[in-house]
Design a protein around this motif. Structure first.
Motif, PDB file in Angstrom:
ATOM      1  N   UNK A   1       0.948  -1.160  -0.006  1.00 26.04           N
ATOM      2  CA  UNK A   1       0.052   0.333  -0.086  1.00 26.04           C
ATOM      3  C   UNK A   1       1.239   1.114   0.505  1.00 26.04           C
ATOM      4  N   UNK A   2       0.290   2.342  -0.904  1.00 31.92           N
ATOM      5  CA  UNK A   2       0.661   3.808  -0.663  1.00 31.92           C
ATOM      6  C   UNK A   2       0.454   4.729   0.441  1.00 31.92           C
ATOM      7  N   UNK A   3       1.608   4.983   1.254  1.00 31.55           N
ATOM      8  CA  UNK A   3       0.758   6.058   2.531  1.00 31.55           C
ATOM      9  C   UNK A   3       1.423   7.671   2.111  1.00 31.55           C
ATOM     10  N   UNK A   4       0.391   8.215   2.891  1.00 35.04           N
ATOM     11  CA  UNK A   4       0.108   9.707   2.115  1.00 35.04           C
ATOM     12  C   UNK A   4      -0.302  10.083   3.408  1.00 35.04           C
ATOM     13  N   UNK A   5       0.212  11.382   3.349  1.00 31.75           N
ATOM     14  CA  UNK A   5       0.764  12.206   4.803  1.00 31.75           C
ATOM     15  C   UNK A   5       0.118  13.670   4.042  1.00 31.75           C
ATOM     16  N   UNK A   6      -1.173  13.951   4.634  1.00 38.89           N
ATOM     17  CA  UNK A   6      -1.325  14.968   4.862  1.00 38.89           C
ATOM     18  C   UNK A   6      -0.609  15.931   6.403  1.00 38.89           C
ATOM     19  N   UNK A   7      -0.404  17.336   6.109  1.00 43.98           N
ATOM     20  CA  UNK A   7       0.722  17.412   7.044  1.00 43.98           C
ATOM     21  C   UNK A   7      -0.020  18.766   6.992  1.00 43.98           C
ATOM     22  N   UNK A   8      -0.381  19.433   7.778  1.00 46.78           N
ATOM     23  CA  UNK A   8      -0.850  20.945   8.290  1.00 46.78           C
ATOM     24  C   UNK A   8      -1.009  21.455   9.349  1.00 46.78           C
ATOM     25  N   UNK A   9      -0.977  23.009   9.080  1.00 48.07           N
ATOM     26  CA  UNK A   9      -0.832  23.608  10.508  1.00 48.07           C
ATOM     27  C   UNK A   9      -2.159  24.797   9.900  1.00 48.07           C
ATOM     28  N   UNK A  10      -2.838  25.378  11.295  1.00 50.55           N
ATOM     29  CA  UNK A  10      -4.290  25.641  10.953  1.00 50.55           C
ATOM     30  C   UNK A  10      -4.457  26.583  12.302  1.00 50.55           C
ATOM     31  N   UNK A  11      -4.832  27.946  12.443  1.00 47.21           N
ATOM     32  CA  UNK A  11      -5.087  28.611  13.149  1.00 47.21           C
ATOM     33  C   UNK A  11      -7.213  29.208  13.027  1.00 47.21           C
ATOM     34  N   UNK A  12      -7.002  29.635  12.312  1.00 47.64           N
ATOM     35  CA  UNK A  12      -8.821  29.070  12.909  1.00 47.64           C
ATOM     36  C   UNK A  12      -9.606  28.636  11.780  1.00 47.64           C
ATOM     37  N   UNK A  13      -8.965  27.200  11.291  1.00 43.24           N
ATOM     38  CA  UNK A  13      -9.825  25.789  10.534  1.00 43.24           C
ATOM     39  C   UNK A  13      -9.907  25.974   9.378  1.00 43.24           C
TER      40      UNK A  13
ATOM     41  N   UNK B   1       5.634  14.229  14.567  1.00 38.72           N
ATOM     42  CA  UNK B   1       7.236  14.575  14.016  1.00 38.72           C
ATOM     43  C   UNK B   1       7.686  14.993  12.809  1.00 38.72           C
ATOM     44  N   UNK B   2       9.038  14.941  13.143  1.00 36.44           N
ATOM     45  CA  UNK B   2      10.314  16.048  11.628  1.00 36.44           C
ATOM     46  C   UNK B   2       9.816  14.027  11.411  1.00 36.44           C
ATOM     47  N   UNK B   3       9.957  13.735  12.083  1.00 37.27           N
ATOM     48  CA  UNK B   3      10.497  11.410  11.990  1.00 37.27           C
ATOM     49  C   UNK B   3       9.733  11.133  10.782  1.00 37.27           C
ATOM     50  N   UNK B   4       8.749  11.409  11.169  1.00 33.62           N
ATOM     51  CA  UNK B   4       7.578  10.693  10.810  1.00 33.62           C
ATOM     52  C   UNK B   4       6.718  11.057   9.161  1.00 33.62           C
ATOM     53  N   UNK B   5       7.610  11.496   8.807  1.00 36.63           N
ATOM     54  CA  UNK B   5       7.593  11.940   7.350  1.00 36.63           C
ATOM     55  C   UNK B   5       8.607  11.092   6.424  1.00 36.63           C
ATOM     56  N   UNK B   6       9.943  10.363   7.116  1.00 38.98           N
ATOM     57  CA  UNK B   6      10.101   9.347   6.224  1.00 38.98           C
ATOM     58  C   UNK B   6       9.044   7.610   6.163  1.00 38.98           C
ATOM     59  N   UNK B   7       8.153   7.780   6.518  1.00 37.74           N
ATOM     60  CA  UNK B   7       7.439   6.534   6.624  1.00 37.74           C
ATOM     61  C   UNK B   7       6.662   7.070   5.705  1.00 37.74           C
ATOM     62  N   UNK B   8       6.693   7.882   4.632  1.00 36.02           N
ATOM     63  CA  UNK B   8       5.381   8.255   3.999  1.00 36.02           C
ATOM     64  C   UNK B   8       5.800   7.817   2.352  1.00 36.02           C
ATOM     65  N   UNK B   9       5.315   7.413   1.418  1.00 36.01           N
ATOM     66  CA  UNK B   9       4.938   7.922   0.206  1.00 36.01           C
ATOM     67  C   UNK B   9       4.443   9.052  -0.408  1.00 36.01           C
ATOM     68  N   UNK B  10       3.569  10.017   0.260  1.00 34.30           N
ATOM     69  CA  UNK B  10       3.823  11.150  -0.765  1.00 34.30           C
ATOM     70  C   UNK B  10       3.693  12.271   0.315  1.00 34.30           C
ATOM     71  N   UNK B  11       3.114  13.959   1.288  1.00 29.67           N
ATOM     72  CA  UNK B  11       3.731  14.714   2.172  1.00 29.67           C
ATOM     73  C   UNK B  11       2.617  15.301   1.004  1.00 29.67           C
ATOM     74  N   UNK B  12       1.654  15.965   1.651  1.00 23.45           N
ATOM     75  CA  UNK B  12       0.354  16.866   1.333  1.00 23.45           C
ATOM     76  C   UNK B  12       1.447  18.235   2.181  1.00 23.45           C
ATOM     77  N   UNK B  13       1.973  19.137   1.873  1.00 24.42           N
ATOM     78  CA  UNK B  13       1.530  20.508   3.294  1.00 24.42           C
ATOM     79  C   UNK B  13       0.453  21.400   2.756  1.00 24.42           C
ATOM     80  N   UNK B  14      -0.412  21.340   4.377  1.00 26.34           N
ATOM     81  CA  UNK B  14      -0.431  23.007   4.476  1.00 26.34           C
ATOM     82  C   UNK B  14      -0.901  24.064   5.146  1.00 26.34           C
ATOM     83  N   UNK B  15      -0.774  25.278   5.036  1.00 29.12           N
ATOM     84  CA  UNK B  15      -0.592  26.384   5.563  1.00 29.12           C
ATOM     85  C   UNK B  15      -1.197  27.403   5.894  1.00 29.12           C
ATOM     86  N   UNK B  16      -1.302  28.532   6.353  1.00 31.15           N
ATOM     87  CA  UNK B  16      -1.816  29.026   6.116  1.00 31.15           C
ATOM     88  C   UNK B  16      -0.606  30.654   5.581  1.00 31.15           C
ATOM     89  N   UNK B  17      -1.176  31.697   4.751  1.00 31.77           N
ATOM     90  CA  UNK B  17      -0.089  32.553   4.566  1.00 31.77           C
ATOM     91  C   UNK B  17       0.335  33.506   5.001  1.00 31.77           C
TER      92      UNK B  17
END
Length: 207
Positions: free
Chosen positions: A1-13, A62-78
């Motif tokens: 299986x291919x593992x995808x991580x959606x990793x984000x930071x959100x202040x107001x949702x 944790x940063x080290x977790x990123x190694x366990x995924x095949x793709x990472x989708x980063x979400x951030x406010x501006x």
């Protein structure tokens, strides 16, 4: 299986809502397993409360977790046309992964929220690609096959560089259905790329 991580930071949702849509889209792809995680908060609790930040019980990564995924989708406010400092600090702590070449060949993508149509979400996504390229990741955007990004029916976020939303100066605007559709599209797009790359690597190893 291919593992995808959606990793984000959100202040107001707003970014969290987009993250959920990204994950929803990625889960439509056969062979993809998707996790949603948030980066740790750096703002003191009393300031978060006085500023009206959302309560968020999404598990932290944790940063080290990123190694366990095949793709990472980063979400951030501006933040002034760049990623939020919380996301930047998280990536700055991944130097060990960089030194180990642990993220090379993984798919990386970015989505963002900003306060106004010209508040910098395109600059945020483009500048966020820079550390991903230093990690050796394969960058995925949001192709124009998602036609919603060219609509003139209202204020929408997103660009060829990634999905997005416009929150309004006071944060009162919520992601539109077009914004959410864009996030779902991007999530599926990333997952398809990751599954294809993972399959190619597996075949190469067998050969």
């Amino acid at each position: 299986m291919t593992r995808i991580l959606v990793l984000y930071y959100s202040s107001y949702g707003h970014v969290r809502t987009l993250a959920e849509a990204e994950a929803e889209g990625a889960r439509t792809v056969t062979g993809a397993i998707v996790d949603i995680r948030r980066v740790p908060e750096t703002v003191p609790a009393h300031i978060r409360k006085s500023s009206g930040f959302i309560e968020d019980d999404t598990p932290e990564a944790a940063p080290a977790d990123m190694a366990n995924y095949d793709a990472i989708i980063f979400g951030t406010p501006t933040r002034f046309g760049m990623m939020a400092s919380q996301m930047k600090q998280f990536l700055d702590m991944a130097g060990g992964l960089w030194a180990q070449n642990a993220l090379i060949g993984k798919v990386g993508a970015v989505f963002a929220s900003t306060g106004s149509q010209h508040g910098g979400h395109e600059a945020t996504m483009l500048s966020s690609h820079i550390p991903l390229l230093h990690f050796g990741m394969v960058i995925a955007g949001m192709p124009y096959t998602f036609a919603g990004q060219t609509t003139r029916d209202g204020i929408i976020g997103g660009a060829p560089y990634g999905a997005g939303t416009i929150a309004g100066a006071d944060g009162a605007l919520q992601p539109t259905e077009t914004d959410l559709a864009g996030a779902r599209f991007q999530g599926a797009h990333v997952a398809r790329l990751a599954v294809a790359l993972s399959s190619a690597r597996s075949l190469a190893e067998v050969a």
